[in-house]
Design a protein around this motif. Structure first.
Motif, PDB file in Angstrom:
ATOM      1  N   LEU A  24       0.832  -1.207   0.000  1.00 13.73           N
ATOM      2  CA  LEU A  24       0.000   0.000   0.000  1.00 13.73           C
ATOM      3  C   LEU A  24       0.869   1.261   0.000  1.00 13.73           C
ATOM      4  O   LEU A  24       0.559   2.245  -0.681  1.00 13.73           O
ATOM      5  CB  LEU A  24      -0.929  -0.011   1.216  1.00 13.73           C
ATOM      6  N   LEU A  25       1.966   1.228   0.763  1.00 11.34           N
ATOM      7  CA  LEU A  25       2.856   2.388   0.791  1.00 11.34           C
ATOM      8  C   LEU A  25       3.462   2.644  -0.583  1.00 11.34           C
ATOM      9  O   LEU A  25       3.591   3.801  -1.018  1.00 11.34           O
ATOM     10  CB  LEU A  25       3.965   2.169   1.824  1.00 11.34           C
ATOM     11  N   LEU A  26       3.813   1.576  -1.274  1.00  8.11           N
ATOM     12  CA  LEU A  26       4.338   1.731  -2.630  1.00  8.11           C
ATOM     13  C   LEU A  26       3.298   2.387  -3.537  1.00  8.11           C
ATOM     14  O   LEU A  26       3.622   3.269  -4.348  1.00  8.11           O
ATOM     15  CB  LEU A  26       4.742   0.363  -3.187  1.00  8.11           C
ATOM     16  N   ASP A  27       2.036   1.988  -3.381  1.00  8.94           N
ATOM     17  CA  ASP A  27       0.966   2.584  -4.191  1.00  8.94           C
ATOM     18  C   ASP A  27       0.762   4.054  -3.837  1.00  8.94           C
ATOM     19  O   ASP A  27       0.480   4.881  -4.717  1.00  8.94           O
ATOM     20  CB  ASP A  27      -0.337   1.804  -3.984  1.00  8.94           C
ATOM     21  N   VAL A  28       0.888   4.378  -2.565  1.00 10.63           N
ATOM     22  CA  VAL A  28       0.739   5.773  -2.142  1.00 10.63           C
ATOM     23  C   VAL A  28       1.844   6.622  -2.773  1.00 10.63           C
ATOM     24  O   VAL A  28       1.589   7.714  -3.298  1.00 10.63           O
ATOM     25  CB  VAL A  28       0.778   5.885  -0.596  1.00 10.63           C
ATOM     26  N   ALA A  29       3.057   6.118  -2.714  1.00  5.97           N
ATOM     27  CA  ALA A  29       4.179   6.848  -3.313  1.00  5.97           C
ATOM     28  C   ALA A  29       3.985   7.003  -4.820  1.00  5.97           C
ATOM     29  O   ALA A  29       4.279   8.061  -5.392  1.00  5.97           O
ATOM     30  CB  ALA A  29       5.489   6.122  -3.011  1.00  5.97           C
TER      31      ALA A  29
END
Length: 575
Positions: A24-29
Motif C-alpha cells: 500500500l505504501l508503494l501505491d501511495v508513493a
C-alpha cells in the motif's frame, strides 16, 4: 539536501500484514508521482516466521536496493536476527518500534541507529478492529511527507470489496498512526518527483512482467507445477491467458509440465512453462528431447538458493551452470536473462521469438529478487518481435524435416499436414527423421543444430551496455541494477566505467563481447554465486583481459552498489 531516493524496511512476524502495508505504501508513493521497488523477504515457513517488506522510493525508476536503509519500522521483533543482515542500518538511520514487544534487539541496537518508540498496538486498539500494520502505514505516510489523502484513497481502493466497518477500521488506524508520527524525523527528505506529466506507468512484479512478456511474444499454452518463487507467473497467466484464447494447465509435476508444452508446441502453439531450480533439474531430459526433435519451448526458471530445496524464499544466481550445461550430450540451446524487472517483459518476449525462429528450447533465468519484487516503472515500449517458425508447405516434394540447410533451420511441418508426415523423437535421425546410428547422420545433425544458433543474428539485444572507460563491470541478471548504480556513482567521482550486462548467456558470442571490450584493460565480473559460475563460464568461452577480477558471493543478501564500487576501486589501484 533532498535525496533522490529513500529506503524503508517494514518488518514483523509472518501474518502481521507487513507485506500488505508495504504494498500500500508503494501505491501511495506512486500516486504522489514517485517510482519505487519493494522486495519481499520471508522465511521458508508456510505460515508464521519472519517477514519484511524492503522498499526504495525514488524520483526515477529504481532497479535495486541502496547500501543502507534510512528507516526500519518493526511491528514486532519476531526472528529479526534471521534477516537483519538484509536490512543494513547505520547511525543515520531511524528505527521505530512498539515498546510492547520489548527492548530493541542487540542486532539492531548495535547499528547505532536512532531509536523511537511508538505504541503501534495500543494505537490500533483505540480503533474498533484496528490493526497495527495500518497504524504503521499512517506513521510512514507522515514520516515520508506523503499525502494522507493519497493513503486514504489507496486503502479505500484496496478494500473496495469489503464492508464499511472494515474500511472504517483501516482508515481509523491509518489516521491514528499519522497523528502519532510527530516524534519521528526522517533522516532524509525525498526530492519532489520529476516524472513527466502523462507518462503511463505500470505497477507489477518481475514474475508478472515475465507473464506479460510471454503474452506479447505469442505464448498461448502454459503447463506448469507450482514452485516458489515462480508460482506468481502462473497466477498471472491463469488470469490473462484465457482472455487471448490461450490455456493454462496445472500439471501433476515438472516432468508432465515440460512434456505437455513440448506436445503443444509440436502441434504449432507457442508454449511455456515456469519453474525454479529443483523443477528445472527434473525437466532436463525432456529439454534434451526438445533440442533433438527441434521443438520450440520457453522455460522460465526463477532462481533461488540451492542446492536441493535450499533457501526457497531467497535469491541467488546459482542455476547458471545447470541452465547452460545441464542437458546431456552435445545439446545446443539458448539461455537468456532479463536485466531488470522492466526488462522481464522484453526478455521473455524475445525468448519466445528466439525459440520460434530457431526451433529450440530457450531457458530464461530470472531470480527471486527480481521475480517477487514489485515495482513502479514507465510502461515498457511495445517491441514488434513475434518469431515465426519456418514452416513446410504441401508443395514440398520428398519432405525432410531435418533437412541440412545453410542456416541450420529446417522447415517444420505441423501434424496432420498431408504428405509431410515424419517421426519426431529423441533418437538421432537422418534428415528425413528416420532414427539412425550412422556417424554421418550424427555429425551433420550435430553441426546443423549448433550452426542455427551460432549463425542467427541476435541484433543488439545480446547485452545492455552503458558508459565507457578502460574498466568494465561484466554482470548479468538482477545484479545489473546495483552494477549500473555503482558505475554511475563512480563516473560522478571521475572514474570512467563501462557496464556490460549480458542478456544472451548462451550461445556464447565471443566476437560481440570482444567488440564491447575494445579499450578495456580491466574487468570486474559481478555475480551472486558462491562458486563464481559466471566467471568460469566466461573464461571458458571468451577472451578476457589479463586483469580480470571477480566480486562474487552467494545469496540471500543483495549485492549492493557500495561493495561493487569498493571492488572497482581495488581493481583501479592495481598496478
Amino acid at each position: 539536501m533532498d535525496s533522490t531516493s529513500i529506503s524503508i524496511a517494514l518488518s514483523g512476524s509472518g501474518g502481521t500484514g507487513v507485506m500488505t502495508a508495504g504494498s500500500l505504501l508503494l501505491d501511495v508513493a506512486a500516486r504522489a508521482g514517485y517510482y519505487g521497488l519493494m522486495t519481499r523477504t520471508l522465511g521458508p515457513q508456510i505460515r508464521g516466521g519472519e517477514a519484511a517488506a524492503l522498499m526504495r522510493l525514488g524520483v526515477a525508476e529504481v532497479t535495486g536496493p541502496d547500501d543502507t536503509y534510512h528507516v526500519l519500522l518493526a511491528l514486532d521483533w519476531g526472528n529479526i536476527e534471521r534477516f537483519a543482515a538484509e536490512i543494513p542500518l547505520n547511525a543515520e538511520s531511524i528505527v521505530i518500534s512498539d515498546p510492547a514487544h520489548g527492548p530493541v534487539p542487540e542486532v539492531i541496537a548495535s547499528t547505532g541507529a536512532r531509536l523511537v518508540e511508538i505504541p503501534l498496538g495500543a494505537l490500533a486498539a483505540t480503533v474498533a478492529n484496528g490493526r497495527p500494520n495500518m497504524v504503521a502505514l499512517g506513521v510512514l505516510t507522515a514520516l515520508l511527507g506523503l499525502n494522507l489523502e493519497h493513503t486514504t484513497a489507496v486503502v479505500a481502493a484496496e478494500l473496495a470489496d469489503r464492508d464499511d466497518e472494515t474500511l472504517a477500521a483501516s482508515l481509523g488506524a491509518v489516521q491514528a498512526g499519522f497523528s502519532a508520527a510527530d516524534p519521528c524525523v526522517c533522516p532524509v527528505t525525498l526530492a519532489p518527483p520529476a516524472r513527466a506529466a502523462g507518462t503511463p506507468r505500470w505497477a507489477l512484479s518481475g514474475n508478472e512482467a515475465t507473464g506479460a512478456g510471454a503474452l506479447r511474444g505469442g505464448v498461448r499454452f502454459v503447463a506448469a507445477y507450482p514452485i516458489t518463487p515462480a508460482t506468481d507467473i502462473l497466477e498471472y497467466l491463469a488470469v490473462h491467458l484465457p482472455r487471448l484464447g490461450g490455456a493454462l494447465v496445472q500439471a501433476e509435476d515438472e516432468l508432465a509440465s515440460i512434456n505437455m508444452i513440448l506436445g503443444s508446441s509440436f502441434g504449432g502453439t507457442p508454449s511455456l512453462t515456469a519453474t525454479s531450480g529443483p523443477g528445472l533439474a527434473l525437466m532436463t531430459e525432456s529439454i534434451g528431447l526438445g533440442i533433438a526433435a527441434e521443438v520450440p519451448v520457453v522455460i522460465c526458471n526463477v532462481m533461488r538458493g540451492g542446492p536441493s530445496t535450499g533457501i526457497p524464499t531467497k535469491s541467488e544466481q546459482s542455476d547458471l551452470n545447470i541452465a547452460i550445461h545441464g542437458v546431456h550430450g552435445d545439446a545446443p540451446h539458448v539461455v537468456t536473462a532479463p536485466t531488470s524487472i522492466s526488462d522481464c517483459v522484453f526478455t521473455t518476449q524475445w525468448s519466445v521469438h528466439l525459440a520460434e525462429c530457431l526451433q529450440v528450447p530457450v531457458i530464461t533465468l530470472s531470480d527471486q529478487a527480481m521475480g517477487q519484487a514489485r515495482t513502479v516503472i514507465d510502461a515498457p515500449a511495445i517491441v514488434p518481435l513475434n518469431g515465426q517458425r519456418k514452416l513446410a508447405t504441401t508443395t514440398v516434394e520428398h519432405y525432410e524435416r531435418y533437412e541440412v540447410t545453410a542456416d541450420g533451420i529446417s522447415p517444420m511441418a505441423l501434424p496432420g499436414t498431408p504428405g509431410l508426415e515424419y517421426t519426431a523423437d529423441g533418437l538421432e535421425h537422418s534428415p528425413r527423421g528416420t532414427p539412425s546410428t550412422q556417424a554421418a547422420h550424427h555429425q551433420e545433425q550435430l553441426d546443423k543444430r549448433q550452426r542455427k544458433l551460432l549463425q542467427f543474428d541476435y541484433g543488439p539485444f545480446w547485452a545492455d551496455i552503458a558508459g565507457d572507460g578502460d574498466i568494465a563491470i561484466l554482470t548479468w541478471g538482477s545484479v545489473t541494477g546495483a552494477a549500473m548504480e555503482a558505475a554511475e556513482r563512480l563516473r560522478k567521482g571521475g572514474v570512467a566505467v563501462k557496464v556490460i550486462a549480458m542478456r544472451l548467456l548462451s550461445p556464447a558470442l565471443p566476437d560481440r563481447l570482444a567488440d564491447a571490450l575494445v579499450g578495456v584493460d580491466r574487468v570486474l565480473v559481478v555475480e551472486q554465486s558462491h562458486s563464481q559460475q559466471f566467471l568460469h563460464y566466461l573464461r571458458g568461452h571468451f577472451a578476457l583481459p589479463a586483469r580480470t577480477r571477480t566480486h562474487a558471493r552467494p545469496g540471500p543478501v543483495s549485492i549492493r552498489p557500495a561493495e561493487i564500487m569498493a571492488a572497482v576501486d581495488d581493481l583501479f589501484q592495481e598496478a
